[in-house]
Every structure is written in structure tokens, then in C-alpha cells.
Design a protein around this motif. Sequence first.
Motif, PDB file in Angstrom:
ATOM      1  N   VAL A 126       0.808  -1.206   0.019  1.00  0.00           N
ATOM      2  CA  VAL A 126       0.012  -0.048  -0.116  1.00  0.00           C
ATOM      3  C   VAL A 126       0.939   1.186  -0.015  1.00  0.00           C
ATOM      4  O   VAL A 126       1.882   1.374   0.724  1.00  0.00           O
ATOM      5  CB  VAL A 126      -0.851  -0.054   1.406  1.00  0.00           C
ATOM      6  N   ASP A 127       0.588   2.147  -0.828  1.00  0.00           N
ATOM      7  CA  ASP A 127       1.090   3.507  -0.758  1.00  0.00           C
ATOM      8  C   ASP A 127       0.078   4.746  -0.565  1.00  0.00           C
ATOM      9  O   ASP A 127      -0.940   4.267  -0.290  1.00  0.00           O
ATOM     10  CB  ASP A 127       2.128   3.769  -2.262  1.00  0.00           C
ATOM     11  N   VAL A 128       0.643   5.838  -0.662  1.00  0.00           N
ATOM     12  CA  VAL A 128      -0.336   7.091  -0.067  1.00  0.00           C
ATOM     13  C   VAL A 128      -1.430   6.805  -1.348  1.00  0.00           C
ATOM     14  O   VAL A 128      -2.649   7.210  -0.690  1.00  0.00           O
ATOM     15  CB  VAL A 128       0.333   8.238  -0.173  1.00  0.00           C
ATOM     16  N   ASP A 129      -1.318   6.696  -2.288  1.00  0.00           N
ATOM     17  CA  ASP A 129      -2.413   6.625  -3.277  1.00  0.00           C
ATOM     18  C   ASP A 129      -3.459   5.518  -3.328  1.00  0.00           C
ATOM     19  O   ASP A 129      -4.476   5.578  -3.176  1.00  0.00           O
ATOM     20  CB  ASP A 129      -2.010   6.654  -4.804  1.00  0.00           C
ATOM     21  N   ALA A 130      -2.697   4.561  -2.879  1.00  0.00           N
ATOM     22  CA  ALA A 130      -3.833   3.294  -2.446  1.00  0.00           C
ATOM     23  C   ALA A 130      -4.517   3.660  -1.288  1.00  0.00           C
ATOM     24  O   ALA A 130      -5.722   3.315  -1.083  1.00  0.00           O
ATOM     25  CB  ALA A 130      -2.730   2.020  -2.413  1.00  0.00           C
ATOM     26  N   LEU A 131      -3.694   4.168  -0.371  1.00  0.00           N
ATOM     27  CA  LEU A 131      -4.428   4.652   1.067  1.00  0.00           C
ATOM     28  C   LEU A 131      -5.526   5.511   0.767  1.00  0.00           C
ATOM     29  O   LEU A 131      -6.891   5.405   1.264  1.00  0.00           O
ATOM     30  CB  LEU A 131      -3.596   5.131   1.965  1.00  0.00           C
ATOM     31  N   GLU A 132      -5.335   6.463  -0.019  1.00  0.00           N
ATOM     32  CA  GLU A 132      -6.661   7.288  -0.174  1.00  0.00           C
ATOM     33  C   GLU A 132      -7.651   6.641  -0.868  1.00  0.00           C
ATOM     34  O   GLU A 132      -9.024   7.088  -0.681  1.00  0.00           O
ATOM     35  CB  GLU A 132      -6.294   8.500  -1.400  1.00  0.00           C
ATOM     36  N   ALA A 133      -7.391   5.718  -1.969  1.00  0.00           N
ATOM     37  CA  ALA A 133      -8.647   5.050  -2.542  1.00  0.00           C
ATOM     38  C   ALA A 133      -9.251   3.943  -1.695  1.00  0.00           C
ATOM     39  O   ALA A 133     -10.381   3.890  -1.749  1.00  0.00           O
ATOM     40  CB  ALA A 133      -7.783   4.319  -3.661  1.00  0.00           C
ATOM     41  N   LEU A 134      -8.465   3.525  -0.627  1.00  0.00           N
ATOM     42  CA  LEU A 134      -9.228   2.536   0.131  1.00  0.00           C
ATOM     43  C   LEU A 134      -9.868   3.157   1.512  1.00  0.00           C
ATOM     44  O   LEU A 134     -10.956   2.395   2.131  1.00  0.00           O
ATOM     45  CB  LEU A 134      -8.427   1.396   0.608  1.00  0.00           C
ATOM     46  N   VAL A 135      -9.455   4.099   1.968  1.00  0.00           N
ATOM     47  CA  VAL A 135     -10.115   4.732   3.014  1.00  0.00           C
ATOM     48  C   VAL A 135     -11.441   4.909   3.244  1.00  0.00           C
ATOM     49  O   VAL A 135     -12.093   4.600   4.049  1.00  0.00           O
ATOM     50  CB  VAL A 135      -9.385   6.364   3.608  1.00  0.00           C
ATOM     51  N   PRO A 136     -11.959   5.534   1.907  1.00  0.00           N
ATOM     52  CA  PRO A 136     -13.595   5.689   1.993  1.00  0.00           C
ATOM     53  C   PRO A 136     -14.327   4.546   2.162  1.00  0.00           C
ATOM     54  O   PRO A 136     -15.560   4.510   2.564  1.00  0.00           O
ATOM     55  CB  PRO A 136     -13.842   6.299   0.776  1.00  0.00           C
ATOM     56  N   GLY A 137     -13.762   3.444   1.847  1.00  0.00           N
ATOM     57  CA  GLY A 137     -14.381   1.999   2.021  1.00  0.00           C
ATOM     58  C   GLY A 137     -14.557   1.427   3.372  1.00  0.00           C
ATOM     59  O   GLY A 137     -15.097   0.263   3.354  1.00  0.00           O
ATOM     60  N   HIS A 138     -13.945   2.116   4.206  1.00  0.00           N
ATOM     61  CA  HIS A 138     -13.881   1.702   5.764  1.00  0.00           C
ATOM     62  C   HIS A 138     -14.259   2.580   6.698  1.00  0.00           C
ATOM     63  O   HIS A 138     -13.986   3.774   6.628  1.00  0.00           O
ATOM     64  CB  HIS A 138     -12.327   1.176   6.217  1.00  0.00           C
ATOM     65  N   ASP A 139     -14.714   2.046   7.845  1.00  0.00           N
ATOM     66  CA  ASP A 139     -15.237   3.360   9.040  1.00  0.00           C
ATOM     67  C   ASP A 139     -13.797   3.730   9.418  1.00  0.00           C
ATOM     68  O   ASP A 139     -13.937   4.742  10.216  1.00  0.00           O
ATOM     69  CB  ASP A 139     -15.977   2.466   9.955  1.00  0.00           C
TER      70      ASP A 139
END
Length: 412
Positions: A126-139
Motif C-alpha cells: 500500500v502506498d499513499v495513493d492506494a491509501l487514499e483510495a481505500l479509506v472511504p471504504g472503511h469506517d
Amino acid sequence: MRNIGIIGAGQAGLQLGFGLLEKGYTVTVYSDRTPEQLFNARLAATTYLFGRAYQYEQELGLDFWKGPGEYARGGDLDVCAAPGQRALRVQGRILHPGKALDLRAKYSRWLAEFERRGGTVVVRDVDVDALEALVPGHDLVVVTTGRNSFTRLFERDAERSVHTQPQRHLTAMIVSGMKPLHETPYPALKFILAAGHGEYFSMPYFDRIRGPLNCILLEAIPGQGLDRFGGVNTAREALERMQQVLRDFSPWVAERLEGAAIVDESSWLTGAFTPTVRKPVGRLPSGRAVMGMGDVVMLNDPIAGQGLNSASKQAHAMTRAILEHGDQPFTPDWMEQTFEHFWRTEGQFITAFTNMLLQPPPPHVLRYLGAASAVSTLADTFFDNFGEPQRFWPWIASPTETEARIQQASAA
Ligand SMILES: Cc1cc2nc3c(=O)[nH]c(=O)nc-3n(C[C@H](O)[C@H](O)[C@H](O)COP(=O)(O)OP(=O)(O)OC[C@H]3O[C@@H](n4cnc5c(N)ncnc54)[C@H](O)[C@@H]3O)c2cc1C
């Protein structure tokens, strides 16, 4: 049920994942490596887990290594005022012992088990871009990627970070054929404090492939006599230098390493890192917040054997905090308060104890160790408190209170 994302399949991340899974949460662990890759990785640490953290694992049904193997149930400390000269010896029990297990075996087995118990595993670096993309999918997303990754997301806490550079150059190895420590009635952690030069530790250890063996950690003060591992490229060279160090600094234990071998080329390491405390809330470029846990936010030198224990204690505390928070949003304020509570009750003592050991022992601590060489309750307290460093406070900071403890124990 709430949906939690965890970046990093290590002690902090997986233990949190199992704790939440058990309570019915939907949990996804993002790991940069598969179980097989974790198992076959290069050695990153040689760790001892003390009693309470070990108990947390047992409660979650995660101790898969119940077969043969003895682990340290005590400590055997030599304080050397000069190379080859032992000034003091302290032997004591760890009243709440744990285990020293190859993390490669543990993380690999745990990640497979996590999926088996119904967790979701996504293998990706996971890099920062991937983190940006996955954060909205979790509480809530918790970042537990250890000391090498993502630390830049979490601001250094200048007030709580005492150091700006590495305090020790580290060398660690897993060895076979090491002779047992005969001088203690129980398997023990051997600890040599070579004043002005650094520290040596060895202990019984469970290797991922070969089972019960021993491991060694050398903590060299940069530029001093133990700092001899620069330019070492092979396991054989590393072992030869370790043998030479022991002959020069503590010949009475050097003999234990005669005929020993590092188990394979991926089972030794050299390295250095700067102990750092970070703010627990990481801000992504979009402004979204993630929470840090484990080495990402509390990186301590391994001298006091605290990092893995701290990761476990943080995971335990975080599991409870998430459960208690129910359906409320995981705001940055909640993240800060959750970490602050841990820092107040445990983190500050873990860090202070580690930093204390990185300094030459003050006279009242030397006096305590001198007394502990004769009074077993003082020795037991010293070794057992490694698992609960908050118990050293406030008395260890005060010569008067330390003296009172010595007098009380000596009179009993
Ligand atoms: C030589 C040495 C000896 C030590 N001895 C002790 C000891 O005796 N006792 C003790 O308590 N502690 C000890 N420690 C410290 C201990 O190893 C660490 O504090 C502990 O492993 C931290 O756990 P963690 O879960 O925070 O991170 P880690 O154990 O580092 O786990 C992080 C995980 O995240 C994964 N990851 C990393 N980046 C990414 C990414 N971008 N995307 C996805 N996944 C990623 C990694 O693969 C890893 O699996 C020692 C350390 C060293 C170096």
C-alpha cells in the motif's frame, strides 16, 4: 457491523484484526506480502514477548507453537566496567514469562489463520495513493506498517522524541550449536552491559524452520568497541565478528559460541534506526485521517525488548477502544484521545524505560543492581518489570525512593 481496514500484517495489525474479528467486525488486512513471503523473509528482529502480551495472544487462540522449546524464565546480567572485567552480576526470575518466537513464522501463520477465521486479506504494497483510495471504504483505517513505511504520514512528536539519530548499531542473528547457559536454574536471557560500548543479549529462541535454538542481539554504541559489523556481508563473517567481540569483552561467555553457526543467510541482520514518537493521526493529501499504531507511532530501540510488547498492548487497548466506541464516528479527536490514553497509562513508561537503558546507568540504579545481586526479590523485580515498565515508576526516577525500596527488600 463496522468495517475496519488495517494496513500491515505484523503484531499490531494482526492482533487488532483478530480481536475485532472475534467480536463480529468486518476486517480487511492489507499486507505487502503473502504468508509464504512473510515466512521466507529476511530476519527483521529477534524478539521476546513478556507475560501479559503473550497472554493476549493466548486469549485470542494464537499460540500455535506449544511444542518443544524452552524460553527465558529469568535474566542473567553482567555489568562490565571495562572490557573483560565483570563488576557485577545479577540473576533473577521473570515471574510472568513469555516466548521468543521467529516473527516470520508467527506473521505467516497468523495471516493465513486470519483469512481462515473470516477476515479479508488483500496482498498489496500500500502506498499513499492506494491509501487514499481505500479509506472511504472503511469506517476506520489503522496503519501498522512498522518502522520502515508510512512514517512520513505521522508527524514526529518533538516533545516526546528524545533522539534525533540512532543510539545503537544493531546486529542480530539466530544461531544453532550455542552451548546452554549453565549458571542459572532456569533458561535465561543473558544480558551483558559493557559500559561505554553497548550491550549483548542472547536467549533461547524458536526458529521458523529448526525450532528451539538461540538468538543474539548486539547493541553497539556508534564508534565504540562493539561497533565492528560495518561492511559485514555474510553470515559467516557476522558470526566470526561476534565471536571476537565476546572474546574481547566477555571471555566467560565466548566459549558458548565456539562451534556455533548462523542458521542461514537470511537469519542475521545489521541496522540502525532513530527512536521516534509520532502523532497518532496521519493526514492524507486529501485531508482524510488514518490512525497509526505499533512501531509507526512509537518506535523504540530494541535494547529494552519493548517494541513487540508495545505493539501487542496497543492492539489490545485499541480493540477495546473501538468496541466501546460502538457506532459513533472514528474522528481525529477520538484517535488522539485513544492514543493519549495509551501513552498516559503505558506508552510513556515504555519509552522512558527504553531511553533510560540507552544511557549509562545513574549511580542509584547501579546501587539497586548491586543490591539485587544479593537480594533475590530486587533481582526478580528488575527482570519481571521489563514486561510492565510502568511498575518502575515513579521510584526508579528518584534516588531516595530507590534507596527506600532497597532498604525495605533487604530488611525482609
Ligand atoms: C533486532 C531487533 C530485536 C528486537 N527485539 C525485541 C524484543 O525482544 N521484544 C520486543 O518487544 N520488541 C523487539 N523488537 C521490536 C519489534 O520487532 C517491533 O517493535 C515490532 O515488530 C513492531 O510491530 P509492528 O506490528 O508495529 O510492526 P512490524 O512487526 O514491522 O509489522 C509491520 C507489517 O507491515 C507490513 N508492511 C510494511 N509496509 C507495508 C505496506 N506499505 N503495505 C502493506 N504492508 C506493509 C510488513 O510486511 C509487516 O508485516 C526488536 C527489533 C529489532 C530490530
